[in-house]
Write an enzyme that holds these catalytic residues in place. Structure first.
Site, PDB file in Angstrom:
ATOM      1  N   LYS A   1      -4.844 -10.661  -7.294  1.00 21.43           N
ATOM      2  CA  LYS A   1      -5.978 -10.802  -6.389  1.00 21.43           C
ATOM      3  C   LYS A   1      -7.172  -9.945  -6.834  1.00 21.43           C
ATOM      4  O   LYS A   1      -6.985  -8.827  -7.311  1.00 21.43           O
ATOM      5  CB  LYS A   1      -5.487 -10.362  -5.000  1.00 21.43           C
ATOM      6  CG  LYS A   1      -6.534 -10.319  -3.923  1.00 21.43           C
ATOM      7  CD  LYS A   1      -5.919  -9.867  -2.599  1.00 21.43           C
ATOM      8  CE  LYS A   1      -6.729  -8.719  -2.021  1.00 21.43           C
ATOM      9  NZ  LYS A   1      -6.471  -8.421  -0.621  1.00 21.43           N
TER      10      LYS A   1
ATOM     11  N   LYS B   1     -10.868  -4.726  -3.810  1.00 20.40           N
ATOM     12  CA  LYS B   1     -11.789  -3.595  -3.809  1.00 20.40           C
ATOM     13  C   LYS B   1     -11.230  -2.403  -4.563  1.00 20.40           C
ATOM     14  O   LYS B   1     -11.951  -1.557  -5.045  1.00 20.40           O
ATOM     15  CB  LYS B   1     -12.088  -3.168  -2.362  1.00 20.40           C
ATOM     16  CG  LYS B   1     -12.957  -4.164  -1.633  1.00 20.40           C
ATOM     17  CD  LYS B   1     -13.397  -3.655  -0.274  1.00 20.40           C
ATOM     18  CE  LYS B   1     -12.341  -3.817   0.784  1.00 20.40           C
ATOM     19  NZ  LYS B   1     -12.891  -3.823   2.142  1.00 20.40           N
TER      20      LYS B   1
ATOM     21  N   LYS C   1       0.819  -1.221   0.000  1.00 17.51           N
ATOM     22  CA  LYS C   1       0.000   0.000   0.000  1.00 17.51           C
ATOM     23  C   LYS C   1       0.846   1.261   0.000  1.00 17.51           C
ATOM     24  O   LYS C   1       0.418   2.306  -0.478  1.00 17.51           O
ATOM     25  CB  LYS C   1      -0.945   0.008   1.203  1.00 17.51           C
ATOM     26  CG  LYS C   1      -1.913  -1.161   1.126  1.00 17.51           C
ATOM     27  CD  LYS C   1      -3.306  -0.834   1.595  1.00 17.51           C
ATOM     28  CE  LYS C   1      -4.252  -1.834   0.992  1.00 17.51           C
ATOM     29  NZ  LYS C   1      -5.383  -2.220   1.713  1.00 17.51           N
TER      30      LYS C   1
HETATM   31  P1  AMP Z   1     -10.267  -6.278   2.776  1.00 17.68           P
HETATM   32  O1  AMP Z   1     -10.944  -6.155   1.464  1.00 17.68           O
HETATM   33  O2  AMP Z   1      -8.789  -6.170   2.640  1.00 17.68           O
HETATM   34  O3  AMP Z   1     -10.857  -5.449   3.868  1.00 17.68           O
HETATM   35  O4  AMP Z   1     -10.515  -7.791   3.217  1.00 17.68           O
HETATM   36  C1  AMP Z   1     -11.601  -8.242   3.951  1.00 17.68           C
HETATM   37  C2  AMP Z   1     -11.539  -9.748   4.064  1.00 17.68           C
HETATM   38  O5  AMP Z   1     -11.756 -10.339   2.781  1.00 17.68           O
HETATM   39  C3  AMP Z   1     -10.194 -10.296   4.554  1.00 17.68           C
HETATM   40  O6  AMP Z   1     -10.403 -11.418   5.374  1.00 17.68           O
HETATM   41  C4  AMP Z   1      -9.501 -10.686   3.282  1.00 17.68           C
HETATM   42  O7  AMP Z   1      -8.544 -11.696   3.484  1.00 17.68           O
HETATM   43  C5  AMP Z   1     -10.666 -11.190   2.430  1.00 17.68           C
HETATM   44  N1  AMP Z   1     -10.379 -11.023   1.004  1.00 17.68           N
HETATM   45  C6  AMP Z   1     -10.176  -9.855   0.339  1.00 17.68           C
HETATM   46  N2  AMP Z   1      -9.946 -10.078  -0.976  1.00 17.68           N
HETATM   47  C7  AMP Z   1      -9.988 -11.433  -1.149  1.00 17.68           C
HETATM   48  C8  AMP Z   1      -9.820 -12.304  -2.282  1.00 17.68           C
HETATM   49  N3  AMP Z   1      -9.563 -11.829  -3.508  1.00 17.68           N
HETATM   50  N4  AMP Z   1      -9.930 -13.633  -2.076  1.00 17.68           N
HETATM   51  C9  AMP Z   1     -10.200 -14.125  -0.854  1.00 17.68           C
HETATM   52  N5  AMP Z   1     -10.372 -13.367   0.256  1.00 17.68           N
HETATM   53  C10 AMP Z   1     -10.267 -12.035   0.117  1.00 17.68           C
END
Ligand code: AMP
Ligand code: TRP
Length: 330
Positions: free
Chosen positions: A194, A197, A111
């Site tokens: 990956k 968002k 980041k």
């Molecule tokens: P974040 O979007 O970083 O706030 O992630 C929220 C949750 O979603 C966390 O537990 C991440 O590990 C999971 N997560 C985010 N993106 C992915 C993805 N592409 N595949 C699997 N898990 C994800």
């Protein structure tokens, strides 16, 4: 009873990756464990975000939690910022994690890489300290997360071991739990990165209209060859779609592979799209209903009360352990 805790940052629109890697698993625990699920809204401030956008993301995230089947009668759903013990414990715990450790965190490196190096917020750097506080405040034993958060839970374990070595058995040692399928869902347009968002290309957002979700899956990049086989190295696109299917149908990757033996890519993608749309359509309807009726407000108020009770107890225990004076006990 086992204690389970997890959270998601309200920083953007949730993707199918969030759903499969995190959200979908949370409800599996609520019948057999004491579950705490929160909105990591303080963590959302670690990168610039518009206040109204943050508020709306927060409403939506709680509505997603409820739509996924989390039941406020069975688990505690709350906002991180509504339990002040998180910030108070953070002020203590920042002394027990080291700058060297924090600078090695992959998420921080990713980041901050493209940022002006002299304007990186301290909160972004110290992100895992607050996350560790989130976890230990509830004596969480199990933390279900996607693969990208494993490093942060491991750092929390280091903190707990370090702290307990110095002060006795004050904190509970957590472990992470990554789902068997779908720990890392990839972008549909580039299956080597990956689904996230912050990168709308090739991503399915949970609020996308159903026809556009179907279209994105039908347009997903597949690989050379024609066999539907799980092989992340040589067939990342097909493997990603197999993961998505396995997670939707709650079957193993092997079962999914067997199901699609002999399929052509087009028919394979059509069935994956069907599986995703069949699950997301009713989910979206529940989500909209919860958001419009503001049903999330009651759930959060109830959760806040319970979360405060539990967290304040842990905070007291820590304050006492490190030597902060308790006036009630004087
Ligand atoms: P974040 O979007 O970083 O706030 O992630 C929220 C949750 O979603 C966390 O537990 C991440 O590990 C999971 N997560 C985010 N993106 C992915 C993805 N592409 N595949 C699997 N898990 C994800
Ligand atoms: N860091 C997590 C993410 O980016 C969100 C989070 C904050 C979290 N605190 C947590 C997850 C505690 C699990 C436990 O997705």
């Amino acid at each position: 009873m086992e204690r389970v805790l997890s959270g998601i940052k309200p920083t953007g629109k949730l993707t199918l990756g969030n759903y499969i890697g995190a959200l979908k698993h949370f409800k599996d625990f609520q019948d057999s464990a004491e579950v705490y699920i929160f909105v990591a809204d303080l963590h959302a401030l670690t990168l610039p975000i518009d206040p109204e956008v943050l508020r709306q993301n927060t409403r939506e995230l709680v509505s997603f939690y409820l739509a996924s089947g989390l039941d406020p009668e069975k688990c505690t759903i709350f906002l991180q910022s509504s339990v002040s013990a998180h910030a108070e414990l953070n002020a203590i715990m920042q002394n027990y994690l080291y700058m060297g450790e924090l600078s090695r965190m992959t998420q921080f490196k990713e980041k901050s890489a493209h940022m002006n190096q002299s304007a990186i917020g301290l909160g972004l750097f110290a992100y895992p300290v607050l996350m560790a506080c989130d976890i230990v405040l509830y004596d969480a034993e199990t933390v279900p997360v996607g693969e990208d958060q494993v490093q942060h839970v491991e750092l929390t374990r280091d903190l707990v071991n370090r702290f307990n070595k110095r002060y006795g058995e004050v904190l509970t040692l957590p472990k992470y739990k990554v789902g068997k399928t779908g720990a890392r869902i990839k972008s549909l347009s580039d299956p080597t990165v990956k689904m996230s968002k912050s990168d709308p290309k090739g991503d399915i957002f949970l609020t996308d209209p159903i026809p556009s979700i179907r279209k994105k899956i039908m347009g997903a990049v597949t690989d050379s060859g024609s066999e539907v086989k799980y092989d992340v190295e040589n067939k990342p696109g097909v493997s990603n779609l197999l993961q998505i299917y396995a997670s939707m149908k709650e079957v193993s990757i092997e079962e999914a592979e067997r199901h699609f033996a002999g399929y052509r890519y087009g028919d394979f993608k059509r069935e994956v799209a069907d599986a995703v749309c069949e699950e997301l359509e009713p989910f979206q309807n529940r989500f909209r209903e919860i958001l419009e009726s503001k049903a999330y407000v009651e759930a959060l108020k109830k959760g806040q009360k319970k979360a405060q009770e539990v967290a304040n107890k842990t905070l007291k225990r820590v304050q006492k352990a490190v030597g902060l004076l308790d006036l009630d006990a004087e």
